[in-house]
Design an enzyme around this catalytic site. Structure first.
Site, PDB file in Angstrom:
ATOM      1  N   ARG A  85      67.825   6.306  46.347  1.00  0.00           N
ATOM      2  CA  ARG A  85      67.009   6.312  45.841  1.00  0.00           C
ATOM      3  C   ARG A  85      67.956   4.835  45.565  1.00  0.00           C
ATOM      4  O   ARG A  85      67.279   3.933  46.998  1.00  0.00           O
ATOM      5  CB  ARG A  85      67.582   6.921  44.199  1.00  0.00           C
ATOM      6  CG  ARG A  85      66.565   6.452  43.365  1.00  0.00           C
ATOM      7  CD  ARG A  85      66.423   7.013  42.048  1.00  0.00           C
ATOM      8  NE  ARG A  85      67.824   6.746  40.830  1.00  0.00           N
ATOM      9  CZ  ARG A  85      67.797   7.582  39.792  1.00  0.00           C
ATOM     10  NH1 ARG A  85      66.820   8.182  39.610  1.00  0.00           N
ATOM     11  NH2 ARG A  85      68.856   7.117  39.184  1.00  0.00           N
ATOM     12  N   MET A 144      43.675  12.372  22.355  1.00  0.00           N
ATOM     13  CA  MET A 144      44.186  11.306  22.822  1.00  0.00           C
ATOM     14  C   MET A 144      45.492  11.435  21.330  1.00  0.00           C
ATOM     15  O   MET A 144      46.423  11.230  21.592  1.00  0.00           O
ATOM     16  CB  MET A 144      43.633  10.095  22.643  1.00  0.00           C
ATOM     17  CG  MET A 144      43.994   9.418  22.921  1.00  0.00           C
ATOM     18  SD  MET A 144      43.017   7.963  22.890  1.00  0.00           S
ATOM     19  CE  MET A 144      42.667   7.915  24.284  1.00  0.00           C
ATOM     20  N   TYR A 202      37.550  19.978  23.538  1.00  0.00           N
ATOM     21  CA  TYR A 202      36.680  19.190  24.040  1.00  0.00           C
ATOM     22  C   TYR A 202      36.944  20.698  25.047  1.00  0.00           C
ATOM     23  O   TYR A 202      37.600  20.861  26.233  1.00  0.00           O
ATOM     24  CB  TYR A 202      37.822  18.227  24.668  1.00  0.00           C
ATOM     25  CG  TYR A 202      37.541  16.794  24.037  1.00  0.00           C
ATOM     26  CD1 TYR A 202      36.420  16.113  24.167  1.00  0.00           C
ATOM     27  CD2 TYR A 202      38.601  15.951  24.085  1.00  0.00           C
ATOM     28  CE1 TYR A 202      36.534  14.756  23.462  1.00  0.00           C
ATOM     29  CE2 TYR A 202      38.427  14.977  23.293  1.00  0.00           C
ATOM     30  CZ  TYR A 202      37.136  13.775  22.778  1.00  0.00           C
ATOM     31  OH  TYR A 202      36.787  13.290  22.073  1.00  0.00           O
ATOM     32  N   LYS A 217      68.420   4.684  28.350  1.00  0.00           N
ATOM     33  CA  LYS A 217      67.857   3.734  28.785  1.00  0.00           C
ATOM     34  C   LYS A 217      65.930   4.848  28.043  1.00  0.00           C
ATOM     35  O   LYS A 217      66.460   5.927  27.547  1.00  0.00           O
ATOM     36  CB  LYS A 217      68.078   4.072  30.314  1.00  0.00           C
ATOM     37  CG  LYS A 217      68.067   5.628  30.592  1.00  0.00           C
ATOM     38  CD  LYS A 217      68.210   4.792  32.128  1.00  0.00           C
ATOM     39  CE  LYS A 217      67.902   6.588  33.195  1.00  0.00           C
ATOM     40  NZ  LYS A 217      67.675   6.471  34.527  1.00  0.00           N
TER      41      LYS A 217
HETATM   42  C1  LIG Z   1      71.915   6.500  37.025  1.00  0.00           C
HETATM   43  C2  LIG Z   1      72.150   6.685  35.737  1.00  0.00           C
HETATM   44  N1  LIG Z   1      73.395   7.519  34.757  1.00  0.00           N
HETATM   45  C3  LIG Z   1      73.568   8.087  34.368  1.00  0.00           C
HETATM   46  C4  LIG Z   1      72.195   8.899  33.959  1.00  0.00           C
HETATM   47  C5  LIG Z   1      72.369   9.445  32.997  1.00  0.00           C
HETATM   48  O1  LIG Z   1      71.676  11.450  33.469  1.00  0.00           O
HETATM   49  P1  LIG Z   1      71.573  12.445  32.106  1.00  0.00           P
HETATM   50  O2  LIG Z   1      71.167  12.185  31.255  1.00  0.00           O
HETATM   51  O3  LIG Z   1      71.619  13.083  33.372  1.00  0.00           O
HETATM   52  O4  LIG Z   1      73.175  12.404  31.955  1.00  0.00           O
HETATM   53  C6  LIG Z   1      70.870   8.416  34.922  1.00  0.00           C
HETATM   54  C7  LIG Z   1      70.022   9.613  34.109  1.00  0.00           C
HETATM   55  O5  LIG Z   1      68.993   9.528  35.160  1.00  0.00           O
HETATM   56  C8  LIG Z   1      70.890   7.539  35.851  1.00  0.00           C
HETATM   57  O6  LIG Z   1      69.421   7.268  36.052  1.00  0.00           O
END
Ligand SMILES: Cc1ncc(COP(=O)(O)O)c(C=O)c1O
Length: 380
Positions: free
Chosen positions: A135, A321, A273, A37
Site C-alpha cells: 500500500r 435515500m 421501491y 481518521k
Molecule cells: C496506518 C494505520 N495505522 C493504524 C491504523 C489503525 O488500525 P485499527 O483501526 O485496525 O486499529 C490504521 C487504520 O486503518 C492505519 O491505516
C-alpha cells in the site's frame, strides 16, 4: 436519554475512557497515537478530540491535512501524525498545523526539506517502510536513496519509522505478520547503520496491540479498539485463546432515530421501491427518517433489524435515500416520534456494528466510518 434531534449518534464517554484504559495497559510505557481518521471512525472528530484532550495521549493519527486542521480547531495541542499522502499543494499545512507527515517518496521529502529551510524551522517526518502490504511505503531496495534525500536537508528530522500489517486481523495464522515484522526490523537496522536515530518505531494497529508484544516498539497506533470494537472475530478469538478477558472493550457509539409515521397495511401489500417486500398478513409499519445517504447501507434492505421498545423490528422493503420502513406489528403501544435504535442496545437487545456489518457483507470499520458527518453527535 432524551434528545430533541430526529436522528442522532450517542457517544458514550465512559466506554471510550474504559477502552483507552485497557489499551494503555496493553501499551505499557509506549506512546499512543490514537487513530481519529475518517471523522474518528464515524464517532465525530470534535467529540473524540474533546475526550482525548482530557487524557494523557501523545499523538493523534489522522489521514489528511483537513483532519489535522479539524483536530487543531477542536483544541488538540499534542502531536499529530498524518498517515495519509499530503498533496504538494497542501504541504504548507504541515507547518500551519504542526503535522508530522508520513513520507515515502523523495519528491515529498525534497519539498518538505526546502520548506523547512525557507522558514528556518525543523520538520519531523516518519518514514513508512514497505514490508509486504503493498500500500504505502518505501521499498527496502530504495531506502538508501531515500535516506540520502533526507540527509540533504538538515532541517528534516527522521523522527519515526513505521509500517502497517496486511494480514494481522483476518487470520489466526500470524506468519505473514511475523514476516513483515522481520522485514521491518531489518530496515530499521539499515537506517541505524546509515547514521539515523529515529526515536519512534511504530507498527501496531489494534490487532497487533491486542496480540503481539513484539510489534509495540516505542509507539502504537490503535483505531477500532479505542471505539470498543474488535478488528475481527479472528482477533477476538486469538485474544481469548491467549487468556484475555471479555470486558476489555466496550462499544462507544449508538445510533438512534424517531418514528415519523405509523401505518397499517393490508395483506398482500407491497412495501418500498421495487416492490421487493410483500406482506402476508395485516402489518403495522413504522417509517424512520434515515437511509443510505446517512450511512444505513442499501444492502440492509429486507435484512436488518432495528430496536423498538427493546424488541427487534425487521426492515421491510428497500432502504431508500432518506427513509426506511420497519415492521412493528408485534410490538405494542408504539407511538409517533418514539425512539428507535439502529445501532446499539435497547433493554436486553443489541444490534452492534459487527451485526450490521455481517448483514451488509462488510466490516465494522466501514459501517462506522460511513455514518454521515451531518448526523449530530451527542456525548452521553
Ligand atoms: C496506518 C494505520 N495505522 C493504524 C491504523 C489503525 O488500525 P485499527 O483501526 O485496525 O486499529 C490504521 C487504520 O486503518 C492505519 O491505516
Amino acid at each position: 436519554m432524551k434528545s430533541s434531534h430526529l436522528t442522532w449518534i450517542e457517544i458514550d464517554g465512559n466506554a471510550f475512557r474504559h477502552n483507552l484504559a485497557s489499551l494503555r495497559k496493553l501499551a505499557g510505557d509506549r506512546l499512543i497515537a490514537a487513530a481519529v481518521k475518517a471523522n474518528a471512525y464515524g464517532h465525530g472528530l470534535a467529540e473524540i478530540v474533546g475526550l482525548l484532550r482530557e487524557e494523557d495521549i501523545a499523538y493523534l493519527a489522522v489521514h489528511s491535512v483537513d483532519e489535522a486542521a479539524g483536530a487543531r480547531q477542536y483544541g488538540w495541542t499534542g502531536h499529530i501524525l498524518c498517515v495519509g499522502y499530503i498533496p504538494r499543494s497542501q504541504l504548507e499545512g504541515v507547518l500551519e498545523y504542526h503535522i508530522e507527515p508520513t513520507v515515502y517518496n523523495i519528491d515529498t521529502v525534497a519539498r518538505l526539506g526546502r520548506l523547512a529551510q525557507q522558514r528556518n524551522v525543523a520538520i519531523s517526518i516518519h518514514l513508512k517502510i514497505e514490508t509486504g502490504t503493498n500500500r504505502q511505503g518505501v521499498e527496502i531496495s530504495r531506502i538508501g536513496k531515500f535516506l540520502d534525500a533526507v540527509r540533504a536537508f538538515p532541517k528534516l528530522i527522521l523522527k519515526g519509522v513505521s509500517t502497517h500489517f496486511a494480514n494481522i486481523e483476518d487470520t489466526t495464522d500470524h506468519s505473514y505478520a511475523n514476516h513483515q515484522l522481520a522485514v521491518f526490523n531489518a530496515a530499521v537496522k539499515d537506517i541505524r547503520a546509515a547514521g539515523f536515530r529515529p526515536q519512534l518505531r511504530h507498527t501496531a494497529c489494534s490487532a497487533a496491540l491486542l496480540l503481539f508484544e513484539k510489534t509495540k516498539f516505542e509507539m502504537v497506533r490503535p483505531g477500532i479498539a479505542l471505539y470498543g470494537l474488535w478488528p475481527s472475530k479472528e482477533t477476538y478469538l486469538s485474544y481469548r485463546l491467549q487468556g484475555g478477558t471479555n470486558s476489555v472493550l466496550k462499544p462507544v457509539l449508538s445510533w438512534k432515530t424517531r418514528i415519523v409515521q405509523i401505518k397499517d397495511v393490508a395483506p398482500d401489500a407491497y412495501v418500498g421501491y421495487g416492490c421487493t417486500y410483500r406482506t402476508t398478513a395485516k402489518t403495522r409499519l413504522a417509517v424512520l427518517p434515515i437511509g443510505y445517504s446517512d450511512g444505513y447501507d442499501r444492502s440492509l434492505s429486507n435484512l436488518a433489524h432495528v430496536l423498538v421498545k427493546g424488541k427487534r423490528a425487521p426492515v421491510r422493503g428497500r432502504v431508500c435515500m432518506n427513509l426506511i420502513m420497519v415492521d412493528i406489528t408485534d410490538i405494542k403501544s408504539v407511538k409517533l416520534e418514539d425512539p428507535v435504535t439502529l445501532l446499539g442496545s435497547d433493554g436486553n437487545e443489541r444490534i452492534g456494528a459487527d451485526q450490521l456489518a455481517s448483514w451488509a457483507g462488510t466490516v465494522n470499520y466501514e459501517i462506522l466510518s460511513r455514518l454521515s458527518a451531518k448526523i449530530p453527535r451527542v456525548l452521553v
